[in-house]
Design an enzyme around this catalytic site. Structure first.
Site, short mmCIF file in Angstrom:
data_model
loop_
_atom_site.label_atom_id
_atom_site.label_comp_id
_atom_site.label_asym_id
_atom_site.label_seq_id
_atom_site.Cartn_x
_atom_site.Cartn_y
_atom_site.Cartn_z
N GLU A 1 -6.52 -12.33 5.73
CA GLU A 1 -7.38 -11.15 5.69
C GLU A 1 -8.65 -11.38 4.88
OE1 GLU A 1 -4.95 -7.99 4.07
OE2 GLU A 1 -3.77 -9.42 2.91
N GLN B 1 -0.19 -13.44 5.61
CA GLN B 1 -1.23 -12.54 6.10
C GLN B 1 -2.61 -13.12 5.78
OE1 GLN B 1 -0.20 -8.54 5.26
NE2 GLN B 1 -2.18 -7.68 5.85
N SER C 1 -7.93 -4.56 8.76
CA SER C 1 -8.82 -3.74 7.92
C SER C 1 -9.47 -4.56 6.81
CB SER C 1 -8.04 -2.56 7.32
OG SER C 1 -7.57 -1.70 8.34
N ASP C 2 -8.67 -5.34 6.09
CA ASP C 2 -9.24 -6.17 5.04
C ASP C 2 -10.10 -7.28 5.62
OD1 ASP C 2 -8.42 -5.14 2.45
OD2 ASP C 2 -6.38 -5.59 3.06
N HIS D 1 0.80 -1.22 0.00
CA HIS D 1 0.00 0.00 0.00
C HIS D 1 0.84 1.28 0.00
CE1 HIS D 1 -3.90 -1.88 0.27
NE2 HIS D 1 -3.50 -2.64 1.26
#
Length: 256
Positions: free
Chosen positions: A153, A151, A178-179, A50
């Site tokens: 998510e 990760q 967040s995801d 990001h």
């Protein structure tokens, strides 16, 4: 052999379930990364997903961290062998792989960081990671000293958390709050009880397989709760967040 590289102390700390406090680096600046490296964090994520980072911006940041006790971890933009190979060759040993949903994807990430016959990493005899060919036992040591953190998510990742955590070569499980919140139908609200319960479940399953678990938690109360739940590597803030908050506070002090 450069003892600051081998053995990989961050990998060993994860294996020993030692608490490691980290910070996120998103400004893509060697100066701010150097400042973070002086702060005393155990590890730093240099974000390539990001943040506006690529090979040309990450090399100066690795140089800025030379001599720092903070272990650099690169979050690659995607689980793709060529991208991972380039990060290996410029000198990263610790990897955060985003959006892993299956055991097969976790195994592919591991294979991308290993030389044959254990993996599929392409061989270059002279690059920054082996000090341009001057480290005589680099090939023998490299496979044993790469850290892979995957990760989780998405709902599919949660469903497959046991298989992912059991994957050989995976050192840790990292939650993308967040995801994950978005995937569970709570976009922008990682504090929702459904999300928090799922995070706790992921931590528990990772620990059941003997794997360290981590998360990004810039709110102190959240970070302390996750540590109580068994998280062992927690990023407690970011350079961008700290800079924004401090400059806003400074402006408010004199403008309001």
């Amino acid at each position: 052999m450069n003892n600051a590289i081998f053995p990989n102390k961050f990998k060993a700390a994860l294996a020993a379930q030692q608490v490691q406090i980290g910070c996120w680096s998103a400004l893509a600046s060697p100066i701010t990364t150097e400042v973070l490296g002086l702060a005393g964090f155990d590890w730093l994520v240099l974000d390539g997903e990001h943040a506006p980072n690529d090979v040309t911006t990450l090399i100066p940041q690795l140089m800025a961290l030379k001599g720092s006790a903070s272990a650099p971890v690169v979050r690659v933009p995607t689980n793709e062998p060529v991208i991972i190979k380039r990060m290996l060759d410029i000198g990263f040993y610790n990897f955060l792989i985003p959006f892993v949903e299956t055991q097969e994807e976790a195994a592919r990430a591991v294979a991308s960081t290993r030389y044959p016959p254990e993996g599929i990493r392409g061989v270059s005899v002279s690059h920054r990671a082996n000090m341009f060919g001057t480290v005589p036992d680099y090939f023998a040591q490299s496979n044993k000293n790469i850290t892979i953190i995957v990760q989780i998510e998405s709902q599919l990742g949660v469903d497959n958390v046991d298989a992912i955590a059991a994957t050989e070569g995976v050192d840790g499980i990292f939650v993308g709050p967040s995801d994950l919140a978005a995937a569970l139908g709570h976009l922008g609200n990682a504090s929702h009880p459904d999300v928090q319960q799922t995070i706790q479940h992921i931590f528990a399953r990772a620990k059941a397989h003997g794997k360290s678990c981590g998360i990004l938690a810039p709110v102190e109360a959240d970070a302390r709760r996750y540590l109580e739940w068994g998280a062992t590597f927690v990023a407690v803030g970011s350079d961008l967040g700290a800079f924004r908050a401090s400059t806003q506070k400074l402006a408010d002090t004199f403008k309001k």
